[in-house]
Write a protein that holds these residues in place. Structure first.
Motif, PDB file in Angstrom:
ATOM      1  N   THR A 161       0.864  -1.177   0.000  1.00 19.29           N
ATOM      2  CA  THR A 161       0.000   0.000   0.000  1.00 19.29           C
ATOM      3  C   THR A 161       0.903   1.230   0.000  1.00 19.29           C
ATOM      4  O   THR A 161       1.883   1.281   0.737  1.00 19.29           O
ATOM      5  N   VAL A 162       0.577   2.209  -0.834  1.00 16.17           N
ATOM      6  CA  VAL A 162       1.389   3.423  -0.950  1.00 16.17           C
ATOM      7  C   VAL A 162       0.489   4.614  -0.619  1.00 16.17           C
ATOM      8  O   VAL A 162      -0.521   4.841  -1.281  1.00 16.17           O
ATOM      9  N   LEU A 163       0.855   5.355   0.434  1.00 19.35           N
ATOM     10  CA  LEU A 163       0.033   6.465   0.905  1.00 19.35           C
ATOM     11  C   LEU A 163       0.864   7.743   0.990  1.00 19.35           C
ATOM     12  O   LEU A 163       2.053   7.708   1.321  1.00 19.35           O
ATOM     13  N   SER A 164       0.211   8.874   0.711  1.00 19.17           N
ATOM     14  CA  SER A 164       0.822  10.183   0.927  1.00 19.17           C
ATOM     15  C   SER A 164      -0.281  11.155   1.334  1.00 19.17           C
ATOM     16  O   SER A 164      -1.401  10.743   1.642  1.00 19.17           O
ATOM     17  N   ASN A 165       0.036  12.454   1.328  1.00 17.58           N
ATOM     18  CA  ASN A 165      -0.920  13.439   1.832  1.00 17.58           C
ATOM     19  C   ASN A 165      -2.191  13.503   0.989  1.00 17.58           C
ATOM     20  O   ASN A 165      -3.287  13.681   1.517  1.00 17.58           O
ATOM     21  N   GLY A 166      -2.041  13.386  -0.334  1.00 17.22           N
ATOM     22  CA  GLY A 166      -3.196  13.458  -1.223  1.00 17.22           C
ATOM     23  C   GLY A 166      -3.714  12.076  -1.589  1.00 17.22           C
ATOM     24  O   GLY A 166      -3.035  11.059  -1.406  1.00 17.22           O
ATOM     25  N   ALA A 167      -4.931  12.033  -2.125  1.00 14.72           N
ATOM     26  CA  ALA A 167      -5.495  10.767  -2.599  1.00 14.72           C
ATOM     27  C   ALA A 167      -4.726  10.286  -3.829  1.00 14.72           C
ATOM     28  O   ALA A 167      -4.129  11.091  -4.567  1.00 14.72           O
ATOM     29  N   VAL A 168      -4.724   8.978  -4.048  1.00 12.04           N
ATOM     30  CA  VAL A 168      -4.075   8.414  -5.229  1.00 12.04           C
ATOM     31  C   VAL A 168      -4.883   8.793  -6.473  1.00 12.04           C
ATOM     32  O   VAL A 168      -6.089   8.566  -6.538  1.00 12.04           O
ATOM     33  N   THR A 169      -4.205   9.390  -7.463  1.00  8.12           N
ATOM     34  CA  THR A 169      -4.875   9.740  -8.722  1.00  8.12           C
ATOM     35  C   THR A 169      -4.467   8.810  -9.857  1.00  8.12           C
ATOM     36  O   THR A 169      -5.144   8.732 -10.872  1.00  8.12           O
ATOM     37  N   ALA A 176       9.093  -3.617 -13.646  1.00 13.04           N
ATOM     38  CA  ALA A 176       9.297  -4.112 -12.277  1.00 13.04           C
ATOM     39  C   ALA A 176       8.874  -3.091 -11.224  1.00 13.04           C
ATOM     40  O   ALA A 176       9.087  -3.317 -10.040  1.00 13.04           O
ATOM     41  N   PHE A 177       8.280  -1.962 -11.662  1.00  9.16           N
ATOM     42  CA  PHE A 177       7.937  -0.897 -10.711  1.00  9.16           C
ATOM     43  C   PHE A 177       6.479  -0.494 -10.813  1.00  9.16           C
ATOM     44  O   PHE A 177       5.835  -0.645 -11.859  1.00  9.16           O
ATOM     45  N   ARG A 178       5.965   0.032  -9.698  1.00 12.08           N
ATOM     46  CA  ARG A 178       4.679   0.725  -9.693  1.00 12.08           C
ATOM     47  C   ARG A 178       4.947   2.212  -9.567  1.00 12.08           C
ATOM     48  O   ARG A 178       5.798   2.637  -8.774  1.00 12.08           O
ATOM     49  N   HIS A 179       4.204   2.997 -10.339  1.00 11.51           N
ATOM     50  CA  HIS A 179       4.330   4.452 -10.288  1.00 11.51           C
ATOM     51  C   HIS A 179       3.001   4.994  -9.773  1.00 11.51           C
ATOM     52  O   HIS A 179       1.987   4.926 -10.456  1.00 11.51           O
ATOM     53  N   VAL A 180       3.035   5.514  -8.542  1.00 10.96           N
ATOM     54  CA  VAL A 180       1.825   5.997  -7.883  1.00 10.96           C
ATOM     55  C   VAL A 180       1.879   7.523  -7.789  1.00 10.96           C
ATOM     56  O   VAL A 180       2.857   8.087  -7.284  1.00 10.96           O
ATOM     57  N   THR A 181       0.835   8.167  -8.291  1.00 12.62           N
ATOM     58  CA  THR A 181       0.766   9.633  -8.283  1.00 12.62           C
ATOM     59  C   THR A 181      -0.359  10.075  -7.351  1.00 12.62           C
ATOM     60  O   THR A 181      -1.433   9.457  -7.312  1.00 12.62           O
TER      61      THR A 181
END
Length: 852
Positions: A161-169, A176-181
């Protein structure tokens, strides 16, 4: 000539200001390294040939600036260790106007609990006060607010699970990577940015006025998230209503982090918690744990307005964030669960602040902070609890409605910006038409507090004030505007009368008529001051304890004990007062009584006298426990359960009653065998502690194994603390040996250290080991400022003059630079403890012999 940045106290110039960060960080979780690339949109307000950023342990690889269509490449990139900055120099001055700064960099995860670090399986950030610079080259001061548009590249593992201040857009797999914005944030200071990556599971999304709320934990702890989620759902609408402003950050994620320095951190939209401050099972959690989780959740959500929406300009106003959130949290939880009486818990924190603030080495709530390192020392009882108590006192003086209107004005005026303390006082003054600036700054800018002495003749009362010191004989000339609330009973009933005590001495005529049966000079104990009554007034209070509110009974006990510490009363007088509380039924009052008696038992008496004192305590409070018994009734209230728990602590833990020990042993054995009805949850901590203290090797092994696999953080902490309590010498040594192993997480080292230093049979050997391995003991904190403070404070558990001299020598030879205040306060308090033992120990013994 040295550059101006070669100074620990360096502050960023306002020549260049950030408007928006667009950043991507790529994490290698196995190698514990990262790379980053970002563009900072900025405004150059005056021509300059350099840009100064904060960066710590980062390697900048490519840097360029574009302004007015022209690209500028720095001629030098110079890191400056003293100020944790990097200076970008250009061949010619950059012109004024809007532009952008492009930066690529590499770095490593931090080994401690700051910056970006690995907490078990979870990568997490902790940036307050000044550790965003460990992950991003940035303008890392609270006044430099900007929008943040973040994205993260992580290994393409579906369980992450990848979390930051804003919602995942956007969440895309690229090889081999996930790019989460993430959605771009509103303007925020850098210390409020956060990132969490790990195998986390969340509660189902629930909304408050359209704001999605979720609570996250490791999969094996998912069943413990519901209560923290409910606390957030209860707090959020109450806070929106209080401030008159909607929540600003799009969503609320609450995450339990397995190893975390503070209790929690108010990152906008992504609040991170020590697991024990968020996760619990309400079916098995003591009410104290439920209240603590509720209070921490409300505290962090209050920060979303007070701290995040309106932010301090600099760390000298940190207290404004923390004191307000401390006070606000209790207000919110009291609104949600009034039957919990959480203001009595608030008073417990205030009492600890009163103890600290009576030292010569205390500090003002608002004091000079020259650098971020000094700000780290400000996370203490004065900042949180005294600050919160002063706000409560001012609210009591102004009235709830005027106070809230002033807060709303402050929020509207400084929306999305930065403010200082006087901005708040002016708003409160405008809303109330009261001299708030004078009142507040006297309490916030001046250390210490007054002792209000009360002399009464009929309806004539004389109030005098002077600064209270716990050091006998100490004095100084400060005065305060003291909002005194008198509560008293005459022939017509109970009434209140308010007096603003400005002078050293003020006569007051009590309203009403008839005999004054009793007089309390701190109604509800809401004032941040001590009270010394003349002998007749104190006798009247002692004879009418049932007429006083629980908070007032606590205040009478606490103030009388403080007078003993200060040499203004004798310990015999305190013990005579304590003896009046044998029929006390309020758990909070019982805990105050037991706390003071526990100090006497552990510090002022030895051997046979110690045993004699325990038996006196058992005679005083044992009948109450016998009457209640250990088994809860089917419809029993929380008040009764908490009273039983307080009596078990007093009779079983403090007095070491053999009957209580036998009962605890039988019930703990049943509980460990799987009987969930063996121990009512509020008795668990005391019962396990009592049994461990007298336990054998088999119990030690059982607790150690249970602690390692226990998912519930409060239960795990209970077992860990118990491992410090074994008094059989060989087992005490085994407990000590665990300190330097991974069995004790970094977040828990100070609690564990204090437990070992409190162990009656193991203390001396452990203290010798601490002195020999002091560097290793300090190293176990990973340099975390809050943990360093608590390591130093734990040395206050020493007892004798010889040990005091050893503590002085240790801290003189091996000072802890990040805990200067804590060193001074601990040494001063310990010196007073030793002097009190030498001064009053014989008095306790004489008093005990008269009780036979």
């Amino acid at each position: 000539m040295a550059h101006l940045t070669a100074d620990k106290n360096f502050r960023l110039p306002r020549t260049v200001l950030p408007r928006r960060y667009t950043a991507t960080v790529s994490l290698d979780l196995e190698a514990r390294t990262f790379t980053g690339t970002q563009t900072v949109e900025l405004t150059v307000h005056a021509p300059t040939n350099e840009i100064i950023l904060h960066a710590l342990a980062l390697q900048l690889t490519q840097v360029s600036v574009r302004i007015g269509g022209t690209q500028h490449t720095p001629t030098s990139i110079q890191p400056v260790a003293e100020s944790e900055t990097v200076v970008l120099r250009f061949a010619s001055p950059l012109p004024t106007g809007e532009g952008s700064l492009a930066v690529d960099w590499t770095g490593r995860f931090t080994e401690g609990l700051r910056g970006l670090y690995l907490s078990g399986k979870v990568a997490a950030t902790q940036f307050e006060t000044a550790d965003a610079r460990r992950l991003f080259p940035c303008f890392d001061e609270p006044a430099f607010k900007a929008h943040w548009a973040l994205s993260v590249r992580v290994p393409a593992k579906p369980e992450l699970t990848v979390l930051s201040n804003g919602a995942v857009t956007s969440d895309k797999t690229e090889g081999a990577f996930r790019h989460v914005t993430f959605q771009e944030t509103d303007v925020l200071s850098s210390y409020l940015i956060a990132l969490v990556v790990g195998p986390l599971v969340g509660t189902p999304e629930q909304k408050v006025d359209g704001v999605p709320v979720r609570t996250w934990a490791l999969p094996e702890k998912a069943h413990l998230t519901r209560f923290g989620q409910e606390a957030a759902l209860a707090s959020l609408p109450r806070l929106q209503e209080y401030f008159g402003l909607p929540y600003a950050y799009g969503k609320v994620d609450q995450v339990g982090i397995p190893d975390f320095e503070a209790g929690a951190m108010e990152n906008a939209g992504l609040i991170t918690f020590r697991e024990v401050a968020l996760l619990l099972d309400p079916a098995t959690a003591p009410l104290s744990v439920q209240k603590r989780v509720s209070e921490v959740v409300a505290h962090e959500l209050a920060h979303q307005w007070f701290g995040n929406w309106v932010t301090m300009v600099w760390w000298d106003d940190l207290w404004l964030n923390e004191a307000f959130a401390t006070w606000m949290a209790y207000k919110i939880v009291d609104s949600w669960k009034p039957e919990w009486r959480v203001w009595l818990d608030f008073d417990t924190g205030k009492a600890a602040a009163l103890h600290l603030d009576a030292l010569k080495s205390t500090h003002p709530v608002r004091g000079e902070v020259r650098n971020a390192s000094e700000a780290g020392e400000s996370f203490d009882l004065i900042t949180y609890e005294k600050g919160g108590a002063v706000l409560r006192m001012i609210e009591g003086f102004l009235g709830e409605e005027a106070f809230r209107e002033g807060i709303r004005q402050y929020m509207r005026t400084h929306a999305r910006g930065n403010a200082v303390a006087d901005d708040l006082w002016k708003a409160l003054g405008a809303a109330s038409s009261q001299p708030v600036v004078e009142l507040a700054n006297a309490w916030i800018g001046q250390s210490g507090y007054p002792l209000v002495s009360v002399s009464q003749e009929g309806h004539q009362v004389t109030l005098t004030q002077r600064r209270f010191y716990s050091e006998p004989g100490a004095s100084s000339g400060e005065r305060w505007p003291v909002p005194v609330v008198l509560r008293f009973e005459d022939g017509n009933g109970v009434r209140e009368q308010r007096v603003l005590l400005r002078e050293e001495r003020t006569p007051v005529t009590l309203e009403g008529s008839g005999e004054i049966r009793w007089l309390s000079a701190n109604a509800g104990s809401t004032g941040f001051y001590r009270v010394a009554y003349d002998a007749a007034s104190l006798q009247k209070l002692a004879s009418n304890l049932g007429a006083l509110a629980p908070s007032e009974r606590i205040g009478v006990l606490a103030d009388q004990w403080a007078l003993v510490r200060a040499g203004l009363a004798k310990v015999e007088d305190f013990l005579n007062l304590a003896g009046r509380f044998g029929n006390e039924e309020d758990d909070a009052v019982l805990d105050e009584l037991a706390g003071r008696l526990s100090y006497i038992e552990s510090r002022l008496v030895e051997g046979e006298d110690q045993e004699r004192f325990r038996r006196w305590v058992e005679r005083l409070l044992g009948p109450g426990l016998e009457k209640l018994g250990w088994e809860p009734g089917p419809e029993e209230s929380n008040r009764i359960r908490l009273r039983r728990a307080a009596l078990v602590r007093a009779v079983g833990v403090l007095a070491r009653g053999q009957g209580a020990l036998g009962e605890a042993r039988a019930r703990v054995k049943r509980a460990f065998a799987g009987d969930k009805q063996a121990l009512e949850p509020n008795l668990l901590d005391s019962a396990v502690a009592m049994v461990a203290r007298h336990g054998d090797a088999a119990l030690f092994d059982t607790l150690l194994e249970k602690m390692k696999v226990e998912p519930d953080p409060a239960t795990q902490r209970r077992y860990l603390t118990a491992l410090t309590s074994f008094e059989e010498p060989a087992l005490a040594k085994r407990g000590q040996e665990l300190f330097f192993t991974d069995t004790v997480k970094m977040q828990d080292v100070t609690t564990y250290l204090s437990g070992l230093l409190a162990n009656r049979t193991g203390r001396d050997a452990w203290w010798a080991e601490v002195q020999k391995r002091w560097k290793d003991v300090v190293g176990r904190t990973g340099g975390a400022p809050m943990l360093l403070r608590r390591v130093v404070e734990s040395l206050g558990l020493m007892r004798t003059r010889a040990q005091l001299e050893e503590v002085q020598a240790l801290l003189q030879t091996h000072p802890v630079g990040e805990a200067q205040q804590a060193m001074k306060q601990t040494l001063e308090r310990l010196a007073q403890d030793v002097a009190l033992r030498e001064r009053e120990g014989a008095g306790v013994v004489e008093w005990l012999r008269r009780q036979a």
